[in-house]
Design a protein around this motif. Structure first.
Motif, PDB file in Angstrom:
ATOM      1  N   LYS A  45      -7.651  -2.383  13.502  1.00 29.74           N
ATOM      2  CA  LYS A  45      -6.210  -2.288  13.229  1.00 29.74           C
ATOM      3  C   LYS A  45      -5.322  -2.319  13.110  1.00 29.74           C
ATOM      4  CE  LYS A  45      -7.488   2.424  12.967  1.00 29.74           C
ATOM      5  NZ  LYS A  45      -8.159   2.774  11.662  1.00 29.74           N
ATOM      6  N   ASN A  46      -4.316  -2.681  12.314  1.00 34.75           N
ATOM      7  CA  ASN A  46      -2.940  -3.633  12.551  1.00 34.75           C
ATOM      8  C   ASN A  46      -1.855  -2.888  12.107  1.00 34.75           C
ATOM      9  OD1 ASN A  46      -1.855  -5.820  11.671  1.00 34.75           O
ATOM     10  ND2 ASN A  46      -1.735  -5.856   9.846  1.00 34.75           N
ATOM     11  N   SER A  47      -1.112  -2.575  13.600  1.00 33.24           N
ATOM     12  CA  SER A  47      -0.604  -2.239  13.542  1.00 33.24           C
ATOM     13  C   SER A  47       1.035  -3.048  12.658  1.00 33.24           C
ATOM     14  CB  SER A  47       0.469  -2.124  14.621  1.00 33.24           C
ATOM     15  OG  SER A  47       0.422  -3.024  15.612  1.00 33.24           O
ATOM     16  N   ALA A  48       1.055  -3.544  12.376  1.00 35.71           N
ATOM     17  CA  ALA A  48       2.435  -3.588  11.631  1.00 35.71           C
ATOM     18  C   ALA A  48       2.451  -3.867   9.592  1.00 35.71           C
ATOM     19  CB  ALA A  48       2.549  -5.091  11.825  1.00 35.71           C
ATOM     20  N   ASN A  49       1.362  -3.866   9.329  1.00 36.52           N
ATOM     21  CA  ASN A  49       0.676  -3.289   8.365  1.00 36.52           C
ATOM     22  C   ASN A  49       0.392  -2.252   7.879  1.00 36.52           C
ATOM     23  OD1 ASN A  49      -0.271  -3.619   5.270  1.00 36.52           O
ATOM     24  ND2 ASN A  49      -1.012  -5.446   5.805  1.00 36.52           N
ATOM     25  N   GLU A  50       0.182  -1.013   9.275  1.00 31.69           N
ATOM     26  CA  GLU A  50      -0.115   0.307   8.631  1.00 31.69           C
ATOM     27  C   GLU A  50       0.566   1.271   9.245  1.00 31.69           C
ATOM     28  OE1 GLU A  50      -5.264   0.596   8.940  1.00 31.69           O
ATOM     29  OE2 GLU A  50      -4.464   1.368  10.637  1.00 31.69           O
ATOM     30  N   SER A  51       1.994   0.523   9.761  1.00 29.70           N
ATOM     31  CA  SER A  51       3.257   0.556  10.194  1.00 29.70           C
ATOM     32  C   SER A  51       3.768   1.219   9.340  1.00 29.70           C
ATOM     33  CB  SER A  51       4.174  -0.086  10.924  1.00 29.70           C
ATOM     34  OG  SER A  51       4.848  -1.299  10.478  1.00 29.70           O
ATOM     35  N   ASP A  52       4.659   2.140   9.082  1.00 26.93           N
ATOM     36  CA  ASP A  52       5.561   2.851   7.579  1.00 26.93           C
ATOM     37  C   ASP A  52       6.720   1.934   7.694  1.00 26.93           C
ATOM     38  OD1 ASP A  52       6.171   5.152   5.910  1.00 26.93           O
ATOM     39  OD2 ASP A  52       8.335   5.302   7.204  1.00 26.93           O
ATOM     40  N   ASP A  53       6.997   1.013   7.927  1.00 28.34           N
ATOM     41  CA  ASP A  53       7.501  -0.520   7.718  1.00 28.34           C
ATOM     42  C   ASP A  53       7.026  -1.704   7.309  1.00 28.34           C
ATOM     43  OD1 ASP A  53      10.160  -2.115   8.357  1.00 28.34           O
ATOM     44  OD2 ASP A  53      10.230  -2.332   9.904  1.00 28.34           O
ATOM     45  N   ARG A 235       1.809   1.209  -1.406  1.00 30.02           N
ATOM     46  CA  ARG A 235       0.250   1.604  -0.221  1.00 30.02           C
ATOM     47  C   ARG A 235      -0.448   0.967  -0.841  1.00 30.02           C
ATOM     48  NH1 ARG A 235       2.341   3.645   4.781  1.00 30.02           N
ATOM     49  NH2 ARG A 235       4.126   4.378   4.758  1.00 30.02           N
ATOM     50  N   ILE A 236      -1.911   1.106  -0.602  1.00 30.47           N
ATOM     51  CA  ILE A 236      -3.406   1.235  -0.959  1.00 30.47           C
ATOM     52  C   ILE A 236      -4.103   1.103   0.690  1.00 30.47           C
ATOM     53  CG2 ILE A 236      -4.452  -0.554  -2.120  1.00 30.47           C
ATOM     54  CD1 ILE A 236      -3.006  -1.885  -3.122  1.00 30.47           C
ATOM     55  N   ASP A 237      -4.344   2.334   0.711  1.00 29.06           N
ATOM     56  CA  ASP A 237      -5.498   2.071   1.906  1.00 29.06           C
ATOM     57  C   ASP A 237      -4.620   2.321   3.183  1.00 29.06           C
ATOM     58  OD1 ASP A 237      -7.954   2.293   0.388  1.00 29.06           O
ATOM     59  OD2 ASP A 237      -7.684   0.113   1.068  1.00 29.06           O
ATOM     60  N   GLY A 238      -3.120   3.165   2.937  1.00 27.79           N
ATOM     61  CA  GLY A 238      -1.473   3.193   4.104  1.00 27.79           C
ATOM     62  C   GLY A 238      -1.669   0.928   4.453  1.00 27.79           C
ATOM     63  N   LYS A 239      -1.801   0.358   3.961  1.00 26.95           N
ATOM     64  CA  LYS A 239      -0.763  -0.653   4.054  1.00 26.95           C
ATOM     65  C   LYS A 239       0.221  -0.845   3.033  1.00 26.95           C
ATOM     66  CE  LYS A 239      -5.156  -2.278   6.598  1.00 26.95           C
ATOM     67  NZ  LYS A 239      -5.644  -3.762   6.347  1.00 26.95           N
ATOM     68  N   TRP A 240       0.742  -1.951   3.855  1.00 31.08           N
ATOM     69  CA  TRP A 240       1.825  -1.895   1.963  1.00 31.08           C
ATOM     70  C   TRP A 240       1.347  -3.299   1.756  1.00 31.08           C
ATOM     71  CZ3 TRP A 240       5.478   0.569  -0.151  1.00 31.08           C
ATOM     72  CH2 TRP A 240       5.952   1.963   1.054  1.00 31.08           C
ATOM     73  N   PHE A 241       1.289  -3.307   0.227  1.00 28.14           N
ATOM     74  CA  PHE A 241       0.397  -4.871  -0.370  1.00 28.14           C
ATOM     75  C   PHE A 241       1.321  -4.766  -1.604  1.00 28.14           C
ATOM     76  CE2 PHE A 241      -3.076  -6.903  -2.629  1.00 28.14           C
ATOM     77  CZ  PHE A 241      -3.305  -7.521  -1.734  1.00 28.14           C
ATOM     78  N   PRO A 242       1.432  -6.516  -1.947  1.00 28.88           N
ATOM     79  CA  PRO A 242       2.569  -6.443  -3.229  1.00 28.88           C
ATOM     80  C   PRO A 242       1.460  -6.097  -4.764  1.00 28.88           C
ATOM     81  CG  PRO A 242       1.669  -8.698  -2.149  1.00 28.88           C
ATOM     82  CD  PRO A 242       1.068  -7.552  -1.583  1.00 28.88           C
ATOM     83  N   ALA A 243       2.912  -5.081  -5.235  1.00 28.90           N
ATOM     84  CA  ALA A 243       2.650  -4.607  -6.540  1.00 28.90           C
ATOM     85  C   ALA A 243       1.937  -5.167  -7.888  1.00 28.90           C
ATOM     86  CB  ALA A 243       3.542  -3.377  -6.689  1.00 28.90           C
TER      87      ALA A 243
END
Length: 420
Positions: A45-53, A235-243
Motif C-alpha cells: 500500500k502507498n498511503s499517499a497515492n491511495e489517499s484522497d489527496d 483516478r486509475i485503480d484508486g490512485k491519482w495518475f497523470p491523465a
C-alpha cells in the motif's frame, strides 16, 4: 522496457519538454487484462497515492524521484500497470533462450570494458555521432555513464531464473534505485535539469472531483520558466495518475507484451542459431576494437562490422504478432448528428473491428457520438479498418480517432408496381 516505463512516468508527471502535463481526461481505466489474475494479490500500500489527496500523491513521487528512489515511481503506478509489468517480464524470461541471454550479457560487459579502455578513440571521433555532443562534458561524465550501464549488466537482469519470479517492487528497491540514483547524480548538476525546476513544497490544488484533479506544480527560483502550468490527473485503480500519461503507458505495455509474444519458444534451434550468429559478429567486431590503436583503425573495424551485423539484424529471429495481451482503451468520436439506426450500425462495425468483447461506453449529442472501447489492437489497425467514413484526426497520445461518417446514403426507392 521497465526503464522506459520509469522514464515515461517521470516525464508524464512533469510534462513534456519540461512543461507540466496539460492533457485532458483520457477516459482510461487502466491496462489490466480481464482474464489475467493479479501477479501481486496483495500489493504494498502507498498511503499517499491511495489517499484522497492528489497534492500529497504528487509531492511524494516527485520527492522520491528527486532523491533517486525508484520505489516512489513503482508505488505511484496503478496496480493494473504493476501487474502487467511483472507479467510481461516473467513471460519474457519464460520465452527467452537461457544460453542466448547469458551470451548477451557477456558481450555487453565486454563492450562496456572496451568503452572504458578506448575512451580516447571514441571521444572527438568525427566518424561517430558522439562527436556532436559537448566533448568536455561527455569526457567528465564518461565513467559515470558507463557505471550506469554496468549497474544493469551486473544486476539480476542477467539471470533468467530470477526474472521468472520478477517483482517490480523488489527490483525498484535494489537495482532500480541504484540506477536512478546514479542517473540523478548525472542530471541534477545540469542547469537544464527538469526535475530541479520544480518546488515540491509549492503544489496547489486548482480543481478536484471524484475522478479528476487539476494541480499547479510550483517552480523553483532558478527555473528557466516563470509561469507554472496546470497538470491534469485522473483516478486509475484508486490512485491519482497523470491523465496524459495513461494512454502512453498503456501503449508501452501493449508493445512490450507484443514483443514478448514475438519471441520464439525457448530452445528453438533456428532462433538460437540466428541470435548466436548476431552475437558472433558483435564479438568479432569487439576483437577488432580491442586491437585498434588509432581512430582510423577503430572506424574501419566499425564500418566492416556494420556490413556483417546489419543484414543479421534485418533478418530477425521473429515476426511481431498482430495483437497483444494488453487491453487498452480506444476512443472513437463520430462527427455530426446520426439517427439511431446509423449510430448502432457504426458502433457494431467498430466493435467488430476492435474485437471488443465487452460493450462500449457510448455518449451522444446533437453534433457528435463518443464511443469508448476496450481493445488489444494497435491504434493504426483501427484507423486502417474504418470503412464507413473518413478518419479526420488521430491522437496517439490519447489513443483516440475522430471519424467523419459523411452523409448517410438514402435507401433506394422501390419502383411503383404497375397498375393492374
Amino acid at each position: 522496457m521497465l526503464f522506459a516505463l520509469i522514464a515515461l512516468v517521470a516525464a508524464g508527471i512533469t510534462g513534456c519538454d519540461g512543461e507540466p502535463g496539460t492533457s485532458g481526461n483520457s477516459g482510461s481505466t487502466g491496462a489490466g487484462k480481464a482474464d489475467q489474475p493479479p501477479s501481486n494479490p496483495e500489493p504494498p500500500k502507498n498511503s499517499a497515492n491511495e489517499s484522497d489527496d492528489p497534492v500529497a500523491t504528487v509531492r511524494t513521487v516527485l520527492k522520491g524521484i528527486q532523491a533517486g528512489r525508484a520505489t516512489a515511481i513503482w508505488d505511484f503506478l496503478p496496480s493494473s500497470y504493476q501487474d502487467n509489468i511483472n507479467r510481461v517480464v516473467r513471460e519474457f524470461a519464460d520465452n527467452m533462450d537461457p544460453e542466448v541471454w547469458k551470451r548477451v550479457f557477456t558481450t555487453l560487459k565486454r563492450l562496456s570494458t572496451i568503452a572504458r579502455t578506448k575512451k580516447a578513440l571514441l571521444l572527438k571521433n568525427p566518424g561517430l555521432p558522439l562527436a556532436q555532443l559537448d566533448q568536455d562534458q561527455l569526457s567528465d561524465n564518461w565513467e559515470k555513464i558507463l557505471d550506469l550501464l554496468d549497474s544493469l549488466i551486473t544486476s539480476e537482469l542477467k539471470d533468467l531464473k530470477s526474472l521468472k519470479q520478477f517483482d517490480g517492487q523488489a527490483f525498484c528497491e535494489g537495482t532500480g534505485t541504484t540506477f536512478l540514483g546514479q542517473l540523478r547524480a548525472l542530471t541534477s548538476a545540469d542547469p537544464n535539469d527538469t526535475l530541479s525546476q520544480f518546488d515540491v513544497s509549492r503544489i496547489t490544488l486548482k480543481h478536484k472531483d471524484a475522478n479528476s484533479a487539476q494541480l499547479i506544480i510550483g517552480l523553483s527560483p532558478t527555473a528557466a520558466r516563470t509561469q507554472p502550468g496546470v497538470s491534469e490527473f485522473i483516478r486509475i485503480d484508486g490512485k491519482w495518475f497523470p491523465a496524459g500519461l495513461a494512454p502512453a503507458m498503456e501503449e508501452a505495455l501493449r508493445r512490450g507484451s507484443a514483443s514478448v509474444e514475438a519471441l520464439p519458444a525457448a530452445d528453438v534451434a533456428t532462433a538460437r542459431k540466428q541470435w548466436m550468429a548476431l552475437l558472433d559478429a558483435v564479438d568479432e567486431a569487439a576483437d577488432g576494437f580491442e586491437k585498434a590503436e588509432t581512430t582510423e583503425a577503430f572506424n574501419k573495424v566499425l564500418a566492416d562490422s556494420q556490413l556483417k551485423i546489419m543484414p543479421l539484424l534485418a533478418a530477425g529471429p521473429a515476426k511481431p504478432p498482430a495483437t497483444s495481451a494488453i487491453t487498452t482503451t480506444l476512443t472513437v468520436i463520430l462527427q455530426g448528428s446520426l439517427d439511431e439506426a446509423t449510430r448502432k450500425e457504426h458502433i457494431a462495425a467498430l466493435r467488430i473491428l476492435a474485437k471488443a468483447e465487452t460493450a462500449p461506453e457510448v455518449t451522444s449529442s446533437d453534433d457528435a457520438t463518443t464511443i469508448i472501447l476496450k481493445t488489444s489492437l494497435p491504434l493504426q489497425a483501427i484507423v486502417d479498418g474504418v470503412k464507413f467514413g473518413k478518419v479526420v484526426r488521430i491522437d496517439e497520445r490519447q489513443r483516440s480517432i475522430t471519424v467523419d461518417p459523411g452523409k448517410p446514403q438514402p435507401a433506394p426507392k422501390t419502383p411503383p408496381k404497375p397498375a393492374n
